[in-house]
Scaffold this motif. Sequence first.
Motif, PDB file in Angstrom:
ATOM      1  N   PRO A 175      -4.021 -10.374   3.547  1.00 40.05           N
ATOM      2  CA  PRO A 175      -4.765 -11.007   4.648  1.00 40.05           C
ATOM      3  C   PRO A 175      -5.712 -10.034   5.340  1.00 40.05           C
ATOM      4  O   PRO A 175      -5.411  -8.852   5.507  1.00 40.05           O
ATOM      5  N   LEU A 176      -6.863 -10.549   5.747  1.00 37.16           N
ATOM      6  CA  LEU A 176      -7.772  -9.795   6.601  1.00 37.16           C
ATOM      7  C   LEU A 176      -7.273  -9.895   8.036  1.00 37.16           C
ATOM      8  O   LEU A 176      -6.881 -10.963   8.502  1.00 37.16           O
ATOM      9  N   MET A 177      -7.289  -8.759   8.752  1.00 42.44           N
ATOM     10  CA  MET A 177      -6.747  -8.711  10.098  1.00 42.44           C
ATOM     11  C   MET A 177      -7.832  -8.252  11.065  1.00 42.44           C
ATOM     12  O   MET A 177      -8.773  -7.554  10.687  1.00 42.44           O
ATOM     13  N   PRO A 185      -5.706  -0.025  13.303  1.00 42.44           N
ATOM     14  CA  PRO A 185      -4.307   0.333  13.569  1.00 42.44           C
ATOM     15  C   PRO A 185      -3.508   0.369  12.279  1.00 42.44           C
ATOM     16  O   PRO A 185      -4.006   0.028  11.201  1.00 42.44           O
ATOM     17  N   ALA A 186      -2.267   0.798  12.385  1.00 41.58           N
ATOM     18  CA  ALA A 186      -1.326   0.647  11.274  1.00 41.58           C
ATOM     19  C   ALA A 186      -0.822  -0.789  11.286  1.00 41.58           C
ATOM     20  O   ALA A 186      -0.627  -1.383  12.338  1.00 41.58           O
ATOM     21  N   TYR A 187      -0.632  -1.347  10.098  1.00 39.61           N
ATOM     22  CA  TYR A 187      -0.107  -2.700   9.992  1.00 39.61           C
ATOM     23  C   TYR A 187       1.199  -2.683   9.216  1.00 39.61           C
ATOM     24  O   TYR A 187       1.354  -1.937   8.249  1.00 39.61           O
ATOM     25  N   VAL A 188       2.122  -3.520   9.652  1.00 41.03           N
ATOM     26  CA  VAL A 188       3.404  -3.685   8.972  1.00 41.03           C
ATOM     27  C   VAL A 188       3.662  -5.178   8.848  1.00 41.03           C
ATOM     28  O   VAL A 188       3.431  -5.932   9.802  1.00 41.03           O
ATOM     29  N   ALA A 189       4.125  -5.595   7.679  1.00 43.66           N
ATOM     30  CA  ALA A 189       4.510  -6.990   7.475  1.00 43.66           C
ATOM     31  C   ALA A 189       6.013  -7.052   7.253  1.00 43.66           C
ATOM     32  O   ALA A 189       6.534  -6.440   6.318  1.00 43.66           O
ATOM     33  N   VAL A 190       6.705  -7.764   8.144  1.00 47.76           N
ATOM     34  CA  VAL A 190       8.147  -7.945   8.031  1.00 47.76           C
ATOM     35  C   VAL A 190       8.394  -9.296   7.372  1.00 47.76           C
ATOM     36  O   VAL A 190       7.972 -10.335   7.896  1.00 47.76           O
ATOM     37  N   GLY A 198       0.947  -1.314   5.756  1.00 48.69           N
ATOM     38  CA  GLY A 198      -0.468  -1.294   5.433  1.00 48.69           C
ATOM     39  C   GLY A 198      -1.019   0.108   5.508  1.00 48.69           C
ATOM     40  O   GLY A 198      -0.460   0.988   6.160  1.00 48.69           O
ATOM     41  N   SER A 199      -2.118   0.331   4.845  1.00 49.69           N
ATOM     42  CA  SER A 199      -2.758   1.649   4.880  1.00 49.69           C
ATOM     43  C   SER A 199      -3.370   1.882   6.253  1.00 49.69           C
ATOM     44  O   SER A 199      -3.751   0.953   6.958  1.00 49.69           O
ATOM     45  N   ASP A 210      -9.908  -5.706   9.312  1.00 47.00           N
ATOM     46  CA  ASP A 210      -9.136  -4.701   8.580  1.00 47.00           C
ATOM     47  C   ASP A 210      -8.567  -5.357   7.322  1.00 47.00           C
ATOM     48  O   ASP A 210      -8.137  -6.509   7.345  1.00 47.00           O
ATOM     49  N   ASP A 211      -8.555  -4.608   6.258  1.00 51.33           N
ATOM     50  CA  ASP A 211      -8.049  -5.079   4.966  1.00 51.33           C
ATOM     51  C   ASP A 211      -6.933  -4.132   4.548  1.00 51.33           C
ATOM     52  O   ASP A 211      -7.115  -3.282   3.681  1.00 51.33           O
ATOM     53  N   PRO A 212      -5.745  -4.228   5.176  1.00 47.49           N
ATOM     54  CA  PRO A 212      -4.788  -3.128   5.103  1.00 47.49           C
ATOM     55  C   PRO A 212      -3.807  -3.145   3.943  1.00 47.49           C
ATOM     56  O   PRO A 212      -3.280  -2.097   3.587  1.00 47.49           O
ATOM     57  N   PHE A 213      -3.505  -4.287   3.366  1.00 50.68           N
ATOM     58  CA  PHE A 213      -2.382  -4.349   2.433  1.00 50.68           C
ATOM     59  C   PHE A 213      -2.878  -4.240   0.994  1.00 50.68           C
ATOM     60  O   PHE A 213      -3.416  -5.188   0.428  1.00 50.68           O
ATOM     61  N   GLY A 214      -2.677  -3.062   0.406  1.00 52.40           N
ATOM     62  CA  GLY A 214      -3.066  -2.865  -0.984  1.00 52.40           C
ATOM     63  C   GLY A 214      -2.204  -3.664  -1.937  1.00 52.40           C
ATOM     64  O   GLY A 214      -2.703  -4.278  -2.880  1.00 52.40           O
ATOM     65  N   GLU A 215      -0.889  -3.676  -1.684  1.00 47.00           N
ATOM     66  CA  GLU A 215       0.014  -4.487  -2.488  1.00 47.00           C
ATOM     67  C   GLU A 215       0.108  -5.876  -1.857  1.00 47.00           C
ATOM     68  O   GLU A 215       0.248  -6.004  -0.637  1.00 47.00           O
ATOM     69  N   PRO A 216       0.045  -6.924  -2.661  1.00 50.70           N
ATOM     70  CA  PRO A 216       0.095  -8.276  -2.084  1.00 50.70           C
ATOM     71  C   PRO A 216       1.432  -8.559  -1.419  1.00 50.70           C
ATOM     72  O   PRO A 216       2.486  -8.117  -1.873  1.00 50.70           O
TER      73      PRO A 216
END
Length: 252
Positions: A175-177, A185-190, A198-199, A210-216
Amino acid sequence: MRARIRRGRLAWVIAAALAVVAAAVVTVVAVLDEPARPHICGCKPPPDTGGIEAVLRGWQDAAAHRHVQDAWRLLTPEAQRRYGTPQRLRPELPRIAPAPRAPARWTLIDEITQGRGTPSEFLYLLVEKRTLRPAGAVVVHSLADGAADGRIDPVPAATVRILEPEARAKVGARPLMRAAISSPPAYVAVQAGGVSHGSVGGTRRPDGRDDPFGEPLRPGPALIVAVQTDGNGHFAYGTVRVTVRRPTRSAR
């Protein structure tokens, strides 16, 4: 004549070999004669957060049951100065106590550390297992050496607003954030069964997203957490609950 030359070359090779062996013996003797030196390494092993879980459970229990003295002993010196005395902490406990409405678990979201045995800060979020509702957050200050010696700061300094996607939105696997801060910022998906990080840095696109998650991310419910630190152990964070769609052929 040729025999003498071959013998001369052989004698030269033997002499050179003996010289190398002698030099090696001298080097070994010199090393063995040196006094023992401590092994100094500029690196540290990874932080050990094993003992922090007991601190989190202690804080949650003390705050929930209004055990003021127990809660006071778990506060960092900075937090104690902020509240003043145990008596002044008492009326604040209902506000700062973690308040899950269902089974929940503490999830490590971000950290500031230089490795095991160093003064470190860990941002933990209490997340309900079924609904992914955030029920409280604390910063644990610890030496990260596996011991239950951490201290709690229950109030992160500020809150980051996640502007996009909005709550309950359906998003793609990457997802774009968009957050209401100037730097990425740093992103985390729980999600159920895991946490995706996220990177950080260099992820902001020209359109401000922001386009943070390299792995889906896995399809299904997800709690997206945006975190920013000021370098002094102070965290700011914000959350949004979304649903990750199953990937399609047109997905990135």
